[in-house]
Design an enzyme around this catalytic site. Structure first.
Site, PDB file in Angstrom:
ATOM      1  CD1 TRP A 102      -7.416  11.499  -2.331  1.00 22.18           C
ATOM      2  CD2 TRP A 102      -6.086  11.399  -0.532  1.00 22.18           C
ATOM      3  NE1 TRP A 102      -8.097  10.847  -1.324  1.00 22.18           N
ATOM      4  CE2 TRP A 102      -7.314  10.767  -0.225  1.00 22.18           C
ATOM      5  CE3 TRP A 102      -5.091  11.457   0.453  1.00 22.18           C
ATOM      6  CZ2 TRP A 102      -7.566  10.208   1.030  1.00 22.18           C
ATOM      7  CZ3 TRP A 102      -5.355  10.892   1.704  1.00 22.18           C
ATOM      8  CH2 TRP A 102      -6.568  10.282   1.972  1.00 22.18           C
ATOM      9  CG  ASP A 176      -1.584   8.706  -4.331  1.00 25.18           C
ATOM     10  OD1 ASP A 176      -2.001   7.542  -4.498  1.00 25.18           O
ATOM     11  OD2 ASP A 176      -1.974   9.445  -3.396  1.00 25.18           O
ATOM     12  CE  LYS A 200      -8.823   4.700  -0.683  1.00 22.36           C
ATOM     13  NZ  LYS A 200      -7.886   5.757  -0.971  1.00 22.36           N
TER      14      LYS A 200
HETATM   15  C1  LIG Z   1      -7.149   6.653   0.013  1.00 22.81           C
HETATM   16  C2  LIG Z   1      -6.057   7.422  -0.619  1.00 22.81           C
HETATM   17  C3  LIG Z   1      -4.874   7.720   0.067  1.00 22.81           C
HETATM   18  C4  LIG Z   1      -4.660   7.392   1.523  1.00 22.81           C
HETATM   19  O1  LIG Z   1      -4.404   6.088   1.729  1.00 22.81           O
HETATM   20  P1  LIG Z   1      -4.123   5.548   3.222  1.00 22.81           P
HETATM   21  O2  LIG Z   1      -3.997   4.098   2.952  1.00 22.81           O
HETATM   22  O3  LIG Z   1      -5.289   5.915   4.068  1.00 22.81           O
HETATM   23  O4  LIG Z   1      -2.874   6.159   3.689  1.00 22.81           O
HETATM   24  C5  LIG Z   1      -3.880   8.415  -0.597  1.00 22.81           C
HETATM   25  N1  LIG Z   1      -4.040   8.796  -1.876  1.00 22.81           N
HETATM   26  C6  LIG Z   1      -5.173   8.521  -2.565  1.00 22.81           C
HETATM   27  C7  LIG Z   1      -5.298   8.964  -3.979  1.00 22.81           C
HETATM   28  C8  LIG Z   1      -6.211   7.834  -1.954  1.00 22.81           C
HETATM   29  O5  LIG Z   1      -7.329   7.566  -2.635  1.00 22.81           O
END
Ligand SMILES: *Cc1c(COP(=O)(O)O)cnc(C)c1O
Length: 364
Positions: A102, A176, A200
């Protein structure tokens, strides 16, 4: 009420059943008003109260200080990979710490908007450990430093956030935190901006949470879309355009559920217990293995492998029959992955471990 199977999806992921039941009971008429949440004006008093409650509950749960804005946005973590440099890079270099798939995606996207310096990377080590930030190569005055505090695919988690000033870097830290937000407390003194998709650990897809320090507002590049300009979104209390109303409502119900569970410290204690049980079992077994260095392992996403890969399909089939869903690993990593977010009860992890033990004794 029939019991549902345990769902180990990495995301969109299982939500607390109590939250789903509550939403079902209010689907056609929220709080007796005769309208469902999906059918209300986002500017009407009903939705305004839902949104304000969600924001204040989240602020309380995560102890977000007053000098941070909570923004409800759209576009997910991937859109934030562009929105962050559009808002914060100011034509300067931004530093990226690459600790998994990511953060690597974040780096690649940022390259389109600013100069990127990779301060540290564990790509050569296969993303199986946290980078050593004492030896990171930061640029001289980065606009910000970005990291992914929980790598959902690789199963690597920062258990403490770096204190950039102590590393000689005078820049805001951007995290993030999509896949572990609300699973543990956040040390806001070390954070300039945190973002995460809701799907998530907070609610359904469609909502992106941004928590941003006041002094970082108002620096966006001219090309930044107005709807993605943090200052504009903050000035309009997340209502510059129509926000993802139903997703905000669902996240709000999740925040209430978290408070009922005893808040973040209680939820964190359970998450530690769940992760300990699963990693402990894996480490003691002869069939399964975790490839992530113990000090870097995620409490939320547990990738693991069967030493005999030819058993993978049988493992997954048996798991499904035992009521244990979505355990297949990410295609880039292979093997299995158990995501054990806040909504996964300890009993779900116990059921997984029991199944893994039975499968091991039947197949070795
Ligand atoms: C799932 C995830 C993303 C992507 O998220 P989207 O909503 O699909 O854009 C980005 N960073 C992390 C750490 C993730 O787990």
């Amino acid at each position: 009420m029939a019991t549902r199977p345990y769902n180990f999806s990495a995301g969109p992921a299982a939500m607390p059943e109590a939250v789903l039941q509550r939403a079902a009971s209010e689907l056609t008429s929220w709080n007796g008003c005769g309208m469902g949440v999906m059918e209300m004006s986002h500017r009407g008093p009903e939705f305004m109260s839902i949104c304000e409650q969600a924001e204040s509950d989240l602020r309380e749960l995560l102890a977000v200080p007053k000098h941070f804005q909570i923004l409800f946005m759209q576009g997910g973590g991937l859109a934030e990979n562009a929105i962050v440099p559009l808002n914060l890079s100011r034509g300067q270099t931004a530093d990226y710490i690459v600790s998994g798939s990511w953060s690597e995606k974040s780096r690649v996207e940022a390259e389109r908007y600013c100069t990127v310096n990779v301060a540290a990377s564990t790509q050569e080590q296969g993303f199986r450990q946290l980078p050593d930030l004492q030896h990171a190569r930061f640029s001289s005055s980065p606009a910000y430093v970005h990291l992914c505090s929980n790598e959902t695919i690789d199963g690597v988690e920062f258990h403490t956030l770096p204190e950039l000033a102590a590393l000689g870097v005078d820049a805001p830290l951007v995290i993030d935190c999509s896949s572990h937000i609300a699973s543990r407390p956040v040390d806001w003194s070390r954070v300039g901006l945190a973002y995460g998709g809701a799907q998530k650990n907070l609610g359904p897809a469609g909502l992106t949470l941004v928590v941003v320090r006041d002094d970082l507002l108002g620096q966006a590049l001219p090309a930044c879309p107005s709807a993605f300009n943090y200052k504009t979104v903050a000035a309009n209390r997340s209502m510059f355009n129509t926000p993802p109303t139903f997703a905000i409502y669902m996240a709000g119900l999740t925040f209430q559920w978290l408070k009922e569970q005893g808040g973040i410290s209680e939820v964190e204690a359970r998450n530690i217990q769940k992760a300990k049980l699963l990693y402990g079992f894996i480490d003691a077994s002869r069939l399964y293995e975790s490839r992530v260095r113990p000090d870097s392992r995620s409490r939320m996403n547990v990738p693991f492998f069967l030493r005999d890969e030819s058993l993978d399909d049988a493992f997954l089939q048996g798991a499904k029959e035992a009521g244990l869903l979505q355990l297949k690993g990410h295609k880039s990593v292979g093997g299995m992955r158990a995501s054990i977010y806040n909504a996964m009860p300890l009993e779900g992890v116990q059921a997984l471990v029991n199944y893994m033990r039975q499968f091991e004794s039947a197949n070795t």
